[in-house]
Design an enzyme around this catalytic site. Structure first.
Site, PDB file in Angstrom:
ATOM      1  N   GLU A  81      20.418  37.370  24.712  1.00 34.54           N
ATOM      2  CA  GLU A  81      20.625  37.110  26.056  1.00 34.54           C
ATOM      3  C   GLU A  81      20.623  35.526  26.192  1.00 34.54           C
ATOM      4  O   GLU A  81      19.570  35.170  26.645  1.00 34.54           O
ATOM      5  CB  GLU A  81      19.801  38.039  27.007  1.00 34.54           C
ATOM      6  CG  GLU A  81      19.947  37.875  28.231  1.00 34.54           C
ATOM      7  CD  GLU A  81      21.458  37.869  28.887  1.00 34.54           C
ATOM      8  OE1 GLU A  81      21.999  38.981  28.188  1.00 34.54           O
ATOM      9  OE2 GLU A  81      21.895  37.360  29.668  1.00 34.54           O
TER      10      GLU A  81
ATOM     11  N   SER B 118       9.783  26.505  23.938  1.00 35.09           N
ATOM     12  CA  SER B 118       9.337  25.505  24.347  1.00 35.09           C
ATOM     13  C   SER B 118      10.296  24.264  24.190  1.00 35.09           C
ATOM     14  O   SER B 118      11.075  24.572  23.080  1.00 35.09           O
ATOM     15  CB  SER B 118       8.036  24.711  24.083  1.00 35.09           C
ATOM     16  OG  SER B 118       8.170  24.249  22.766  1.00 35.09           O
ATOM     17  N   ASN B 119      10.805  23.350  24.782  1.00 29.49           N
ATOM     18  CA  ASN B 119      11.904  22.263  24.491  1.00 29.49           C
ATOM     19  C   ASN B 119      11.502  21.661  23.153  1.00 29.49           C
ATOM     20  O   ASN B 119      12.539  21.211  22.525  1.00 29.49           O
ATOM     21  CB  ASN B 119      11.752  21.350  25.603  1.00 29.49           C
ATOM     22  CG  ASN B 119      12.468  21.810  26.816  1.00 29.49           C
ATOM     23  OD1 ASN B 119      12.840  23.184  27.045  1.00 29.49           O
ATOM     24  ND2 ASN B 119      13.135  21.091  27.876  1.00 29.49           N
ATOM     25  N   GLU B 120      10.159  21.474  22.779  1.00 27.53           N
ATOM     26  CA  GLU B 120       9.932  20.859  21.571  1.00 27.53           C
ATOM     27  C   GLU B 120      10.404  21.760  20.550  1.00 27.53           C
ATOM     28  O   GLU B 120      10.895  21.211  19.582  1.00 27.53           O
ATOM     29  CB  GLU B 120       8.602  20.783  21.090  1.00 27.53           C
ATOM     30  CG  GLU B 120       7.798  19.516  22.205  1.00 27.53           C
ATOM     31  CD  GLU B 120       7.897  19.741  24.032  1.00 27.53           C
ATOM     32  OE1 GLU B 120       7.462  21.152  23.975  1.00 27.53           O
ATOM     33  OE2 GLU B 120       8.092  19.171  24.646  1.00 27.53           O
TER      34      GLU B 120
ATOM     35  N   GLY C  19       5.651  41.979  26.312  1.00 32.68           N
ATOM     36  CA  GLY C  19       4.299  41.641  25.659  1.00 32.68           C
ATOM     37  C   GLY C  19       4.413  40.916  24.449  1.00 32.68           C
ATOM     38  O   GLY C  19       4.209  41.668  23.333  1.00 32.68           O
TER      39      GLY C  19
HETATM   40  C1  LIG Z   1       5.051  31.018  33.833  1.00 36.38           C
HETATM   41  C2  LIG Z   1       5.180  31.600  32.287  1.00 36.38           C
HETATM   42  C3  LIG Z   1       5.965  32.799  32.108  1.00 36.38           C
HETATM   43  C4  LIG Z   1       5.619  33.496  30.874  1.00 36.38           C
HETATM   44  N1  LIG Z   1       5.995  34.777  30.525  1.00 36.38           N
HETATM   45  C5  LIG Z   1       5.963  35.407  29.434  1.00 36.38           C
HETATM   46  C6  LIG Z   1       6.223  36.997  29.325  1.00 36.38           C
HETATM   47  O1  LIG Z   1       6.726  37.408  30.256  1.00 36.38           O
HETATM   48  N2  LIG Z   1       5.824  37.350  28.234  1.00 36.38           N
HETATM   49  C7  LIG Z   1       5.728  36.660  27.113  1.00 36.38           C
HETATM   50  O2  LIG Z   1       5.357  37.324  26.050  1.00 36.38           O
HETATM   51  N3  LIG Z   1       5.375  35.428  27.247  1.00 36.38           N
HETATM   52  C8  LIG Z   1       5.378  34.686  28.283  1.00 36.38           C
HETATM   53  N4  LIG Z   1       5.124  33.428  28.272  1.00 36.38           N
HETATM   54  C9  LIG Z   1       4.609  32.657  27.346  1.00 36.38           C
HETATM   55  C10 LIG Z   1       5.629  31.443  26.616  1.00 36.38           C
HETATM   56  O3  LIG Z   1       6.322  32.091  25.893  1.00 36.38           O
HETATM   57  C11 LIG Z   1       4.534  30.750  25.926  1.00 36.38           C
HETATM   58  O4  LIG Z   1       3.843  30.106  26.769  1.00 36.38           O
HETATM   59  C12 LIG Z   1       5.412  29.698  25.100  1.00 36.38           C
HETATM   60  O5  LIG Z   1       5.903  30.372  23.778  1.00 36.38           O
HETATM   61  C13 LIG Z   1       4.300  28.393  24.509  1.00 36.38           C
HETATM   62  O6  LIG Z   1       3.239  29.022  24.071  1.00 36.38           O
HETATM   63  P1  LIG Z   1       1.927  28.367  24.485  1.00 36.38           P
HETATM   64  O7  LIG Z   1       1.967  28.323  26.053  1.00 36.38           O
HETATM   65  O8  LIG Z   1       0.792  28.909  23.971  1.00 36.38           O
HETATM   66  O9  LIG Z   1       1.887  26.824  23.936  1.00 36.38           O
HETATM   67  P2  LIG Z   1       1.792  26.132  22.314  1.00 36.38           P
HETATM   68  O10 LIG Z   1       2.429  27.018  21.648  1.00 36.38           O
HETATM   69  O11 LIG Z   1       0.448  26.356  22.134  1.00 36.38           O
HETATM   70  O12 LIG Z   1       2.138  24.922  22.728  1.00 36.38           O
HETATM   71  C14 LIG Z   1       1.570  23.739  23.106  1.00 36.38           C
HETATM   72  C15 LIG Z   1       2.385  22.344  23.057  1.00 36.38           C
HETATM   73  O13 LIG Z   1       2.740  22.358  21.584  1.00 36.38           O
HETATM   74  C16 LIG Z   1       4.244  22.209  21.347  1.00 36.38           C
HETATM   75  N5  LIG Z   1       4.478  22.563  20.266  1.00 36.38           N
HETATM   76  C17 LIG Z   1       4.225  23.996  19.459  1.00 36.38           C
HETATM   77  N6  LIG Z   1       4.206  23.836  18.099  1.00 36.38           N
HETATM   78  C18 LIG Z   1       4.963  22.698  18.178  1.00 36.38           C
HETATM   79  C19 LIG Z   1       5.796  22.127  16.792  1.00 36.38           C
HETATM   80  N7  LIG Z   1       5.840  22.895  15.667  1.00 36.38           N
HETATM   81  N8  LIG Z   1       6.465  21.068  16.905  1.00 36.38           N
HETATM   82  C20 LIG Z   1       6.341  20.189  18.148  1.00 36.38           C
HETATM   83  N9  LIG Z   1       5.691  20.777  19.276  1.00 36.38           N
HETATM   84  C21 LIG Z   1       5.006  21.907  19.150  1.00 36.38           C
HETATM   85  C22 LIG Z   1       4.563  23.072  22.388  1.00 36.38           C
HETATM   86  O14 LIG Z   1       6.015  22.662  22.627  1.00 36.38           O
HETATM   87  C23 LIG Z   1       3.803  22.794  23.570  1.00 36.38           C
HETATM   88  O15 LIG Z   1       4.318  21.458  24.486  1.00 36.38           O
HETATM   89  C24 LIG Z   1       5.213  32.773  29.669  1.00 36.38           C
HETATM   90  C25 LIG Z   1       4.827  31.280  29.826  1.00 36.38           C
HETATM   91  C26 LIG Z   1       4.964  30.980  31.178  1.00 36.38           C
HETATM   92  C27 LIG Z   1       4.291  29.536  31.441  1.00 36.38           C
END
Ligand SMILES: Cc1cc2nc3c(=O)[nH]c(=O)nc-3n(C[C@H](O)[C@H](O)[C@H](O)COP(=O)(O)OP(=O)(O)OC[C@H]3O[C@@H](n4cnc5c(N)ncnc54)[C@H](O)[C@@H]3O)c2cc1C
Lengths: 396, 377
Positions: free
Chosen positions: A244, A381-383, A127
């Site tokens: 990990e 994320s890759n970014e 979470g």
């Molecule tokens: C299938 C799936 C399973 C998941 N499982 C879990 C889980 O079990 N527990 C948990 O806690 N979370 C989980 N996550 C959440 C995951 O960690 C988040 O989706 C991730 O951290 C990205 O956050 P966001 O989706 O809010 O995107 P955002 O953070 O809103 O990002 C949107 C876009 O903006 C880009 N971006 C953001 N900041 C920057 C920056 N500074 N510079 C350039 N680009 C930027 C991002 O790379 C992305 O392309 C899961 C996500 C998915 C899709």
């Protein structure tokens, strides 16, 4: 420079291979190979088989009942397991929470939770993320207020993978709203059966109920469920994230995926010849294979450093980016390889109550292509990874 | 040179865009996706009443359009809204095949198609034919006054809703000969016709179709025996123009959703659209979008030319759009983060529509090979 495994490592690989050959149930590997969804019981069954052999807690120290494998051993296992179509080990309790408890947890927490993780008594979920806190995790808002012997938790987590199976969730919560964001976060262990918790499924774009929203309304959590010190949660969370990372490149998954792709491309026909002989397709296949060969060696280079004690730094970010690009490219090629049979939605066939539409390998390919778009979004994320690389290298 | 739509097409675009914005909301569309039939009868009637189907036919056929740019005007809008109703199957493929080859009695069916009361399906691709248009192994054998059909057809879109299936079968020649292929207008209730229906990944439905000693009067043949291939190629060319335009429309929606998300989603205390890493990638999406728009124009403008010129432009358009649309779909998802991975969110459906166009009538590589072959010819 020596590109081959040592005799000990080779012996270990043989041991892993014969274990997988003898112990991995065919029902499970069939499901993995065909892309069918694994149920909770399937995953628990595989965990139990590994645990019986002492190979479940691969990265745990011996004192906690772990196998204490080094990074190369873990790599060998991951690769062999992926090639044998073994189910993925669900990491949340085993390799995310456990290292944190081992380093920062109380003796009572270690004694209670670690054996339960080994035995599969608890299913943990993670979470961290919230609707407003994704990449910017430190902005999380779920609030925990201390009242006597309890914290009262209010807020929402989201994207909680397999939360529908979980009875426990580890959460980052805000315990001090008045300090720098990172300095007001704590790490709490919460029983999902506590009144005030509601789990709602989120259906992903491939139709699977893989993730959930978790709502907290006046949820009472005993203070002994705090890990370490109050307001130090960010340190523990970062430890968890960097800990990990050996499988971050997913070399085993890519190898297995490439094998499947080649098998399909030998069967599929294009212009009266096997698709694998089609020059354009063959060129695409070759490129991704060449990338994978190099990345496998990058991965081993970094892992052997880690086995020698050096902590992987920007390299793990590099592996995350390249590894996910390669996996996604393999998914894309496999989707293309199955031609028009990528179009049917395999709802019924995935549940196993019907013959597949078209060749049996075709059904899950579009779903997997779309589902694995997640690889470059989660786990940093890759970014964000590219940002880390530049920041470390340029001292930004 | 004039790159503006004619007044009629501009009106068609405006009214169709308004109709879909009003009636084809995400909620309605998601209900359609969940439905048994995979389409909405009310929407279909609405589209017919609006003249959308008629716009895809010439005046001689009972419509008021039928040119390449009529197709692109309609399908760009359908793509923008993520419409799953089978316009491609009933109007473009089915309609054009009947219009090209049908006798007077068969042509009379077009009125029902334009009126929205008759659906059609083109049962052509086979389990191992992939995208090869001339690879037909289903057989048609003359038996007195009857034709006997045997064979299997794969992923036949709209088969369950169709009043008639337009079935290709070989009357002579080897498996991939251009000559020897005939088309038959097979009533949906024919004995010996079996459908196994299923939903499609990006919406709508299809079926695996088989013919076991299906007897038909020879009057059901469309056109001359063994001579259907040029009409098939022309109908598929029109379908490829439609698919390219549909992908273009879907790309417009994906880029627009991405633009507004980048401007509103806050992380690290500011809109994520302020990160240059994302700005550049968004700009690349727009550049590709304009490339795609031009490719669609090139293809549509050559639809009525001779087969060689037509097919070269169409192969070029579908190859280019295959590349640019994949980029737009994947980058849109990536820049949205997790939200784009949810079935409920509009972009997920739009991205699926985009990627799945790559599996109808040839993927990006297939069209590259076609282009190489045609430009060498
Ligand atoms: C299938 C799936 C399973 C998941 N499982 C879990 C889980 O079990 N527990 C948990 O806690 N979370 C989980 N996550 C959440 C995951 O960690 C988040 O989706 C991730 O951290 C990205 O956050 P966001 O989706 O809010 O995107 P955002 O953070 O809103 O990002 C949107 C876009 O903006 C880009 N971006 C953001 N900041 C920057 C920056 N500074 N510079 C350039 N680009 C930027 C991002 O790379 C992305 O392309 C899961 C996500 C998915 C899709």
């Amino acid at each position: 420079m020596d590109l081959s495994y040592s005799p000990e490592e080779l012996a270990f690989r043989d041991e892993v291979r014969s274990f997988l050959r003898d112990e991995l149930p065919k029902e499970l590997s069939d499901k993995v190979r065909s892309g069918a969804e694994l149920g909770k019981a399937d995953i628990e069954r595989w965990h139990a088989i590994l645990n019986a052999r002492g190979w479940f807690a691969q990265n745990w120290p011996k004192e906690f009942g772990g196998a204490a494998w080094n990074a190369v051993q873990r790599h060998i296992f991951e690769e062999e397991a992926a090639m044998a179509d073994a189910p993925r080990i669900v990491p949340f309790g085993l390799s995310m929470l456990a290292p944190v408890l081992q380093k920062f947890g109380s003796k009572a927490q270690q004694d209670h939770y670690l054996p339960r993780i080994l035995n599969g008594d608890d299913w943990w979920c993670q979470g961290y993320s919230e609707p407003g806190a994704g990449s910017d995790l430190a902005s999380l808002k779920t609030r925990a207020v201390r009242e006597g012997d309890h914290y009262i938790v209010n807020g929402q987590k989201t994207w909680t993978t397999l939360g529908q199976h979980a009875n426990m969730i580890f959460c980052l919560v805000r315990t001090d709203p008045d300090v720098k964001q990172q300095a007001g976060i704590s790490f709490l262990l919460i029983d999902m059966d506590t009144p005030g918790i509601e789990v709602r499924p989120i259906i992903l774009l491939d139709g699977t109920p893989e993730v959930n929203e978790v709502f907290f309304k006046d949820v009472k959590v005993p203070v002994e469920n705090l890990v370490g010190e109050e307001n130090k949660g960010w340190t523990y969370a970062k430890y968890l994230l960097t800990h990990e990372r050996t499988n971050i490149a997913g070399v085993g998954f890519s190898r297995a995926g490439l094998d499947t792709l080649k098998r399909i491309a030998r069967i599929e026909m294009s212009g009266g010849r096997p698709l694998i002989e089609n020059p354009h397709f063959a060129a695409r296949l070759a490129k991704v294979e060449i990338d994978l060969m190099a990345m496998a060696t990058t991965n081993l280079r970094i892992i052997s450093q880690a086995a020698g004690g050096a902590a992987p730094g920007v390299e793990s970010s590099m592996l995350k980016v390249k590894g996910t690009i390669i996996r996604q490219e393999i998914n894309d090629l496999t989707r293309r390889a199955v031609g028009p049979y990528a179009m049917p939605f395999p709802s019924e066939t995935l549940e196993g109550n019907n013959d597949p539409v078209g060749p049996d390998y075709a059904g899950p390919q579009s779903a997997q292509y779309f589902n694995n778009r997640k690889l470059s979004i989660f786990g940093g994320s890759n970014e964000i990874q590219r940002g880390i690389i530049a920041k470390v290298k340029m001292g930004g | 040179m004039d790159f503006n739509l004619t007044d009629e097409r501009q009106m068609l675009q405006d009214s169709l865009r308004r109709y879909l914005a009003d009636k084809y909301t995400t909620k309605v569309r998601n209900e359609i996706l969940e439905s048994e039939t995979g389409m909405s009868g009310a929407i279909w009637t609405g589209l017919a009443d609006l003249g959308v189907i008629g716009a895809l036919f010439t005046e001689a056929q009972g419509g008021f359009g039928g040119a390449g740019f009529d197709i692109t005007t309609v399908f760009e809008e359908l793509g923008r809204a993520g419409v799953v109703e089978p316009m491609l199957d009933s109007a473009i493929l089915g309609g054009r095949l009947i219009a090209a080859l049908g006798d007077d009695a068969q042509q009379a069916l077009l009125g029902d198609v334009i009126g929205g009361t008759l659906h059609l399906a083109f049962a052509h691709g086979e389990p191992t034919s992939r995208y090869d248009l001339s690879r037909v192994q289903a057989t048609a054998v003359q038996n007195g006054d009857d034709i006997v059909l045997n064979g299997r057809k794969a992923v036949v879109a709209n088969a369950e809703a169709a009043g008639y299936l337009i079935v290709s079968a070989r009357e002579s020649g080897a498996a991939d000969d251009v000559d020897g292929i005939s088309l038959f207008l097979v009533p949906a209730d024919s004995a010996g016709l079996t459908l196994r229906g299923y939903p499609l990944f990006a919406g709508g439905r299809a079926a695996e179709v088989s013919f076991d000693d299906l007897h038909l009067p020879s009057s059901t043949r469309l056109g001359a025996a063994g001579a259907a291939y040029p009409a098939i190629a022309a109908a598929v060319a029109a379908a490829n123009v439609a698919l390219a335009a549909e992908a273009l429309g879907a790309m417009e929606t994906a880029t627009e959703l991405t633009r507004s998300y980048l401007m509103t989603r806050q992380q690290f205390g500011r809109p994520i659209g302020t990160f240059q890493a994302l700005q550049h990638r968004y700009s690349d999406m727009l550049i590709e979008l304009e490339q795609a728009r031009s490719a669609v124009i090139n293809a549509a403008g050559h639809l009525e030319r001779d087969a060689q010129q037509r097919d070269l432009q169409i192969a070029a358009a579908r190859n280019l759009i295959g590349r640019s649309a994949r980029l737009v779909a994947e980058e849109s998802i990536q820049m949205h983060g997790g939200i784009a991975m949810t079935q409920e969110y509009e972009l997920a459906h739009i991205a699926k529509r985009i990627v799945m166009t790559d599996h109808r009538f040839g993927d990006t590589d297939y069209h590259l090979e076609r282009f190489i072959a045609l430009s060498a010819a």
